[in-house]
Write an enzyme that holds these catalytic residues in place. Structure first.
Site, PDB file in Angstrom:
ATOM      1  N   ASP A   1     -11.238  -7.741   6.819  1.00 44.44           N
ATOM      2  CA  ASP A   1     -12.611  -7.727   6.288  1.00 44.44           C
ATOM      3  C   ASP A   1     -13.220  -9.124   6.331  1.00 44.44           C
ATOM      4  OD1 ASP A   1     -12.273  -5.033   5.809  1.00 44.44           O
ATOM      5  OD2 ASP A   1     -13.225  -5.097   3.840  1.00 44.44           O
TER       6      ASP A   1
ATOM      7  N   ASP B   1      -5.382  -6.042   5.531  1.00 44.03           N
ATOM      8  CA  ASP B   1      -6.609  -5.394   5.067  1.00 44.03           C
ATOM      9  C   ASP B   1      -7.626  -6.453   4.659  1.00 44.03           C
ATOM     10  OD1 ASP B   1      -8.387  -3.486   4.278  1.00 44.03           O
ATOM     11  OD2 ASP B   1      -7.322  -2.922   2.446  1.00 44.03           O
TER      12      ASP B   1
ATOM     13  N   TYR C   1       0.791  -1.228   0.000  1.00 44.42           N
ATOM     14  CA  TYR C   1       0.000   0.000   0.000  1.00 44.42           C
ATOM     15  C   TYR C   1       0.826   1.282   0.000  1.00 44.42           C
ATOM     16  CZ  TYR C   1      -4.391  -2.548   0.528  1.00 44.42           C
ATOM     17  OH  TYR C   1      -5.472  -3.356   0.319  1.00 44.42           O
TER      18      TYR C   1
ATOM     19  N   ASP D   1      -3.005 -17.565   2.145  1.00 44.75           N
ATOM     20  CA  ASP D   1      -4.135 -18.265   1.517  1.00 44.75           C
ATOM     21  C   ASP D   1      -4.700 -19.332   2.455  1.00 44.75           C
ATOM     22  OD1 ASP D   1      -1.679 -19.469   1.178  1.00 44.75           O
ATOM     23  OD2 ASP D   1      -2.042 -20.176  -0.863  1.00 44.75           O
TER      24      ASP D   1
ATOM     25  N   LYS E   1       3.406 -14.826   2.751  1.00 46.36           N
ATOM     26  CA  LYS E   1       3.405 -15.687   1.566  1.00 46.36           C
ATOM     27  C   LYS E   1       4.866 -15.908   1.160  1.00 46.36           C
ATOM     28  CE  LYS E   1       1.172 -17.900  -1.683  1.00 46.36           C
ATOM     29  NZ  LYS E   1       0.407 -19.140  -1.447  1.00 46.36           N
TER      30      LYS E   1
HETATM   31 MG    MG Z   1     -10.242  -2.473   4.119  1.00 48.25          MG
END
Ligand code: MG
Ligand code: NAI
Length: 334
Positions: free
Chosen positions: A234, A230, A126, A206, A173
């Site tokens: 969620d 992030d 990000y 994953d 990962k």
């Molecule tokens: Mg978010």
């Protein structure tokens, strides 16, 4: 005011737009009844602030946040990115905390979920360092620095110790991103040596996405990089159901900000319908950050009783109570 109140804090209050203001007022009404003195300094931000002053985030609001012991933030509307993202950057809020906890009489998929996601907030994917398109495609760089990852991993272990957790799980990962996530995993086990009483494990992201659904009770504290954090948070929100219940914290060296995950909800704004629990749970995270665990427990138990009794629930939880009525019941339960 109440002379028996012992500790005193200066809190920056930024209600923002829409239901941000309603859930903020409901939360301040409850805080008033705790055994703590708060001095509130109000800051303006958001869509209406932009209309009024020409800027969505005045410098004065940033100064108020900088000067306070902590900040409570409601929600902004369309200007959210200019407001909340900018505050996080300006205040160098490197840790994003999203608790995933199942409460009764909610849409939670399981009863026994209670873990914390500690997400690195400043780098990783990000930084959004994307080169412009070429004929061949586009490129984004992902940055992992030793300093930032050590800081977030150390924060996660400290959080575990302070909150009686027994294990920290690193999510990455590293099988594919051998350099960046290889480094992240290496730093994780390096930092872990300073916390011999905390168990450790690491999973690929994953696999973690699946484990969150097949064995959510396995997790206590997850620490991970920006993008993975992030996405997983969620997923966590989906596990426990409902935006009206999900708080968050942004912690930095210069300050901390506590906010519900939801936005300004224009569809129900101004109708006294919003569920204030996400904002209240954010305030409870603030109390714990300030070291006021006893009052945090009392506040949380009062919310839990409202959920268990199920007589004063807002529309999103299947009830017909108003924001104010729910807050009143929390106060009664204190
Ligand atoms: Mg978010
Ligand atoms: P939203 O979170 O405001 O609303 C999504 C849906 O959930 C709506 O149907 C709303 O009524 C419901 N909802 C949200 N919080 C609730 C609560 N406490 N009680 C009951 N129902 C609740 O997200 P949406 O609709 O995508 O965005 C609306 C505005 O909020 C936009 O302008 C967006 O930019 C802004 N926003 C701001 C955020 C922030 O300030 N951190 C975060 C997300 C969105």
């Amino acid at each position: 005011m109440n002379t028996s109140k012992t500790n005193s804090y200066k809190i920056a209050v930024v209600p923002g737009d829409g239901i941000g203001r309603e859930v903020m007022q409901a939360t301040l009404d409850v805080l008033e009844h705790l055994n703590i003195d708060f001095e509130y300094v109000y800051g303006d931000a958001g869509d209406e602030c932009l209309e009024k002053t020409g800027t969505a985030l005045p410098g004065e609001t940033l100064d108020i946040i900088r000067d306070a012991d902590a900040c409570l933030f409601g929600a902004a509307g369309e200007t959210a990115a200019d407001v909340i993202v900018k505050i996080r950057q300006e205040m160098k809020m490197f840790a994003n905390l999203r608790p995933v906890k199942a409460y009764p009489n909610t849409n939670s998929l399981f009863d026994n979920i209670d873990f914390m996601i500690v997400r690195e907030n400043t780098e990783g994917m990000y930084i959004a360092d994307e080169e412009s398109y070429t004929d061949d495609g586009a490129i984004a760089r992902r940055i992992i620095t030793k300093e930032a990852e050590k800081r977030i991993i150390d924060y996660a272990f400290k959080y575990a110790v302070e909150n009686n957790k027994t294990k920290v799980t690193a999510v990455h990962k590293a099988n594919v991103l051998k350099k960046t996530d290889g480094l992240f995993r290496e730093i994780f086990y390096e930092v872990a040596k300073d916390y011999p009483d905390i168990a450790t494990e690491d999973f690929y992201v994953d696999a973690t996405a699946m484990y969150l659904i097949t064995q959510p009770e396995n997790f206590e504290v997850i620490v991970t990089t920006n993008l993975f954090g992030d996405i997983l948070s969620d997923e966590g929100a989906g596990l426990v159901g409902g935006l009206g219940l999900i708080p968050s914290a942004n912690i930095g060296e210069d300050g901390a900000l506590f906010e519900p995950v939801h936005g300004s909800a224009p569809d129900i704004a101004g109708q006294n319908k919003a569920n204030p629990i996400a904002m209240m749970l954010s305030a409870i995270m603030m109390l714990r950050y300030l070291g006021e665990n006893k009052e945090a427990d009392r506040f949380e138990a009062s919310i839990l009783k409202v959920l268990n009794d199920a007589n004063t629930l807002t529309g999103d939880l299947g009830g017909s109570a108003t924001t104010t009525e729910l807050a009143g019941e929390v106060i009664n339960n204190l």
